[in-house]
Scaffold this motif. Sequence first.
Motif, mmCIF file in Angstrom:
data_model
loop_
_atom_site.group_PDB
_atom_site.id
_atom_site.type_symbol
_atom_site.label_atom_id
_atom_site.label_comp_id
_atom_site.label_asym_id
_atom_site.label_seq_id
_atom_site.Cartn_x
_atom_site.Cartn_y
_atom_site.Cartn_z
ATOM 1 N N TRP A 275 15.696 11.389 -6.935
ATOM 2 C CA TRP A 275 14.256 11.616 -6.705
ATOM 3 C C TRP A 275 13.434 10.460 -7.279
ATOM 4 C CZ3 TRP A 275 10.618 13.242 -10.699
ATOM 5 C CH2 TRP A 275 9.330 13.518 -10.202
ATOM 6 N N LEU A 276 13.737 10.064 -8.522
ATOM 7 C CA LEU A 276 13.023 8.943 -9.122
ATOM 8 C C LEU A 276 13.227 7.670 -8.306
ATOM 9 C CD1 LEU A 276 13.784 9.529 -12.916
ATOM 10 C CD2 LEU A 276 11.576 9.818 -11.776
ATOM 11 N N ALA A 277 14.441 7.462 -7.844
ATOM 12 C CA ALA A 277 14.728 6.261 -7.057
ATOM 13 C C ALA A 277 13.977 6.280 -5.728
ATOM 14 C CB ALA A 277 16.231 6.149 -6.817
ATOM 15 N N ARG A 278 13.957 7.435 -5.075
ATOM 16 C CA ARG A 278 13.263 7.535 -3.790
ATOM 17 C C ARG A 278 11.760 7.335 -3.936
ATOM 18 N NH1 ARG A 278 17.187 11.985 -2.813
ATOM 19 N NH2 ARG A 278 18.545 11.334 -1.103
ATOM 20 N N ARG A 279 11.221 7.671 -5.096
ATOM 21 C CA ARG A 279 9.771 7.586 -5.311
ATOM 22 C C ARG A 279 9.361 6.299 -6.028
ATOM 23 N NH1 ARG A 279 10.207 10.865 -1.906
ATOM 24 N NH2 ARG A 279 9.755 13.109 -2.072
ATOM 25 N N TRP A 280 10.300 5.382 -6.250
ATOM 26 C CA TRP A 280 10.011 4.204 -7.055
ATOM 27 C C TRP A 280 8.942 3.314 -6.418
ATOM 28 C CZ3 TRP A 280 10.498 4.411 -11.808
ATOM 29 C CH2 TRP A 280 10.558 3.288 -12.635
ATOM 30 N N GLY A 281 8.745 3.421 -5.118
ATOM 31 C CA GLY A 281 7.699 2.654 -4.450
ATOM 32 C C GLY A 281 6.310 3.209 -4.647
ATOM 33 N N GLN B 254 0.829 -1.182 0.000
ATOM 34 C CA GLN B 254 0.000 0.000 0.000
ATOM 35 C C GLN B 254 0.878 1.251 0.000
ATOM 36 O OE1 GLN B 254 -3.634 0.389 0.188
ATOM 37 N NE2 GLN B 254 -3.363 -1.646 -0.702
ATOM 38 N N HIS B 255 0.438 2.260 -0.739
ATOM 39 C CA HIS B 255 1.092 3.556 -0.737
ATOM 40 C C HIS B 255 0.097 4.576 -0.185
ATOM 41 C CE1 HIS B 255 2.786 7.328 -2.303
ATOM 42 N NE2 HIS B 255 3.935 6.697 -2.220
ATOM 43 N N PRO B 256 0.564 5.601 0.550
ATOM 44 C CA PRO B 256 -0.380 6.572 1.118
ATOM 45 C C PRO B 256 -1.370 7.142 0.107
ATOM 46 C CG PRO B 256 1.795 6.930 2.029
ATOM 47 C CD PRO B 256 1.948 5.865 0.981
ATOM 48 N N TYR B 257 -0.930 7.368 -1.134
ATOM 49 C CA TYR B 257 -1.834 7.945 -2.121
ATOM 50 C C TYR B 257 -2.918 6.970 -2.579
ATOM 51 C CZ TYR B 257 0.564 12.418 -2.778
ATOM 52 O OH TYR B 257 1.073 13.682 -2.608
ATOM 53 N N ASP B 258 -2.786 5.684 -2.227
ATOM 54 C CA ASP B 258 -3.853 4.738 -2.559
ATOM 55 C C ASP B 258 -5.165 5.128 -1.887
ATOM 56 O OD1 ASP B 258 -2.095 3.273 -4.076
ATOM 57 O OD2 ASP B 258 -1.679 1.786 -2.516
ATOM 58 N N ALA B 259 -5.054 5.850 -0.764
ATOM 59 C CA ALA B 259 -6.259 6.269 -0.035
ATOM 60 C C ALA B 259 -6.901 7.519 -0.622
ATOM 61 C CB ALA B 259 -5.912 6.508 1.437
ATOM 62 N N LEU B 260 -6.215 8.136 -1.587
ATOM 63 C CA LEU B 260 -6.729 9.392 -2.144
ATOM 64 C C LEU B 260 -7.607 9.088 -3.358
ATOM 65 C CD1 LEU B 260 -6.555 12.424 -1.562
ATOM 66 C CD2 LEU B 260 -4.700 12.565 -3.228
ATOM 67 N N HIS B 261 -8.722 8.458 -3.116
ATOM 68 C CA HIS B 261 -9.674 8.139 -4.162
ATOM 69 C C HIS B 261 -10.595 9.334 -4.395
ATOM 70 C CE1 HIS B 261 -12.334 7.477 -0.713
ATOM 71 N NE2 HIS B 261 -11.404 6.639 -0.244
ATOM 72 N N ILE C 275 -8.048 24.256 -8.519
ATOM 73 C CA ILE C 275 -6.988 23.252 -8.597
ATOM 74 C C ILE C 275 -6.674 22.808 -7.167
ATOM 75 C CG2 ILE C 275 -4.654 22.731 -9.342
ATOM 76 C CD1 ILE C 275 -6.631 23.369 -11.617
ATOM 77 N N GLY C 276 -6.798 21.524 -6.916
ATOM 78 C CA GLY C 276 -6.507 20.983 -5.588
ATOM 79 C C GLY C 276 -5.162 20.285 -5.563
ATOM 80 N N LYS C 277 -4.290 20.704 -4.664
ATOM 81 C CA LYS C 277 -2.976 20.069 -4.506
ATOM 82 C C LYS C 277 -2.960 19.316 -3.180
ATOM 83 C CE LYS C 277 1.007 22.334 -5.095
ATOM 84 N NZ LYS C 277 2.166 23.220 -4.746
ATOM 85 N N PHE C 278 -2.736 18.009 -3.248
ATOM 86 C CA PHE C 278 -2.629 17.161 -2.067
ATOM 87 C C PHE C 278 -1.161 16.808 -1.878
ATOM 88 C CE2 PHE C 278 -6.966 17.097 -3.243
ATOM 89 C CZ PHE C 278 -7.684 16.866 -2.086
ATOM 90 N N TYR C 279 -0.582 17.373 -0.828
ATOM 91 C CA TYR C 279 0.863 17.275 -0.618
ATOM 92 C C TYR C 279 1.281 15.853 -0.256
ATOM 93 C CZ TYR C 279 1.057 22.378 -0.597
ATOM 94 O OH TYR C 279 0.981 23.703 -0.955
ATOM 95 N N ARG C 280 2.434 15.466 -0.782
ATOM 96 C CA ARG C 280 2.982 14.136 -0.482
ATOM 97 C C ARG C 280 3.243 14.040 1.015
ATOM 98 N NH1 ARG C 280 5.275 9.853 -3.062
ATOM 99 N NH2 ARG C 280 4.817 10.859 -5.064
ATOM 100 N N PRO C 281 2.683 13.026 1.676
ATOM 101 C CA PRO C 281 2.894 12.887 3.125
ATOM 102 C C PRO C 281 4.375 12.826 3.491
ATOM 103 C CG PRO C 281 1.134 11.430 2.390
ATOM 104 C CD PRO C 281 1.765 11.999 1.149
ATOM 105 N N ALA D 169 2.671 5.253 -9.183
ATOM 106 C CA ALA D 169 2.570 6.187 -10.307
ATOM 107 C C ALA D 169 3.899 6.332 -11.032
ATOM 108 C CB ALA D 169 2.096 7.555 -9.809
ATOM 109 N N PHE D 170 5.006 6.089 -10.347
ATOM 110 C CA PHE D 170 6.315 6.350 -10.955
ATOM 111 C C PHE D 170 6.730 5.291 -11.977
ATOM 112 C CE2 PHE D 170 6.328 9.750 -8.095
ATOM 113 C CZ PHE D 170 7.381 10.595 -8.393
ATOM 114 N N PRO D 171 6.646 4.002 -11.666
ATOM 115 C CA PRO D 171 6.976 3.021 -12.714
ATOM 116 C C PRO D 171 6.095 3.162 -13.959
ATOM 117 C CG PRO D 171 6.945 1.967 -10.563
ATOM 118 C CD PRO D 171 6.397 3.350 -10.366
#
Length: 325
Positions: free
Chosen positions: A280-286, A2-9, A50-56, A289-291
């Motif tokens: 940055w790409l490596a840190r966000r690979w989990g 699970q990733h935190p953004y999975d909850a942002l439906h 425009i709604g921006k939801f900040y990365r936790p 959305a990134f892959p």
Amino acid sequence: MQHPYDALHPDAVIDAVESQGLICDLRIYPLNSYENRVYQIGIEDAPALIGKFYRPERWSREQILEEHQFSQALKDLDLSVVAPWKNDQGETLFEHAGFYFALYPRQGGHAPETGDLDQLFSIGRALGRIHQMGKQSDFQHRPKLDIESFGRASREFLLAEKFIPVDLIPAYDSLSLDILQRVEDTFSRSNAQWIRCHGDCHIGNILWRHDTAHFVDFDDARMAPAIQDLWMLLSGTRHQQTEQLSEILEGYREFCDFDTAEIQLIEALRSLRLMQYSAWLARRWGDPAFPKAFPWFNTERYWAEHILSLREQLAAMQEPALQVY
């Protein structure tokens, strides 16, 4: 996993917006953003927002508010900066279901033409005014663009997490050290002043409309040399970049002084950005959305090309700096 953004439906987005007394008309369009999640959200009987939801866990509340205060202060100077929407209590940062979020008015426009010198002159004038205000005080909570965070930390993370193919590690290891040494030498010669900057002032974060440059997305605002907000606007041959920078600075200097010694930082800053982007790409690979968005990352070809780009940067930092008119 699970990733935190999975909850942002969609329902969570609607509930967040309506927690501020607005009525969503259920039209939600994801926009092109990966570090945060950004949506165009329809509002009943009102223009879309425009709604921006900040990365936790990326920015603290204090850091986000400092970004909001900076953009609002610029807007108060009649600069065309897209500042966050305020609720009836004057608040700009909200929290819902574990996410910090902000709402912004929608700004139309298109990317400026880098070959249009009149547009670059106008952008330079606006940046001069932004930096004139940026020099008046420092950020207290937002970070500094420095060699440690963009360079050394990026290098150490990539090597420790074993993202680089084994046969390319020796080349990256030695080359990245050479890059950082050259960057340090360049910064020591420049004696640059760190000021409050946009931080990510590329063409995609400027919208051109009605002969005006509209600046958006201050998410990466930080303390940096003034040239940080200028160099990403340059493109093409050395002659073209010289012409572009000269035009930008002609407008810039109408409102703010500029130390030409900072021009030698362009290739050093570009090198740090290249290193930081890969990390940055490596840190966000989990983040799923990134892959999907960057399928070419973390392949042997990517790392071979990245090392080649760093070699080119090492050579570029040994060339004379651009000479403006």
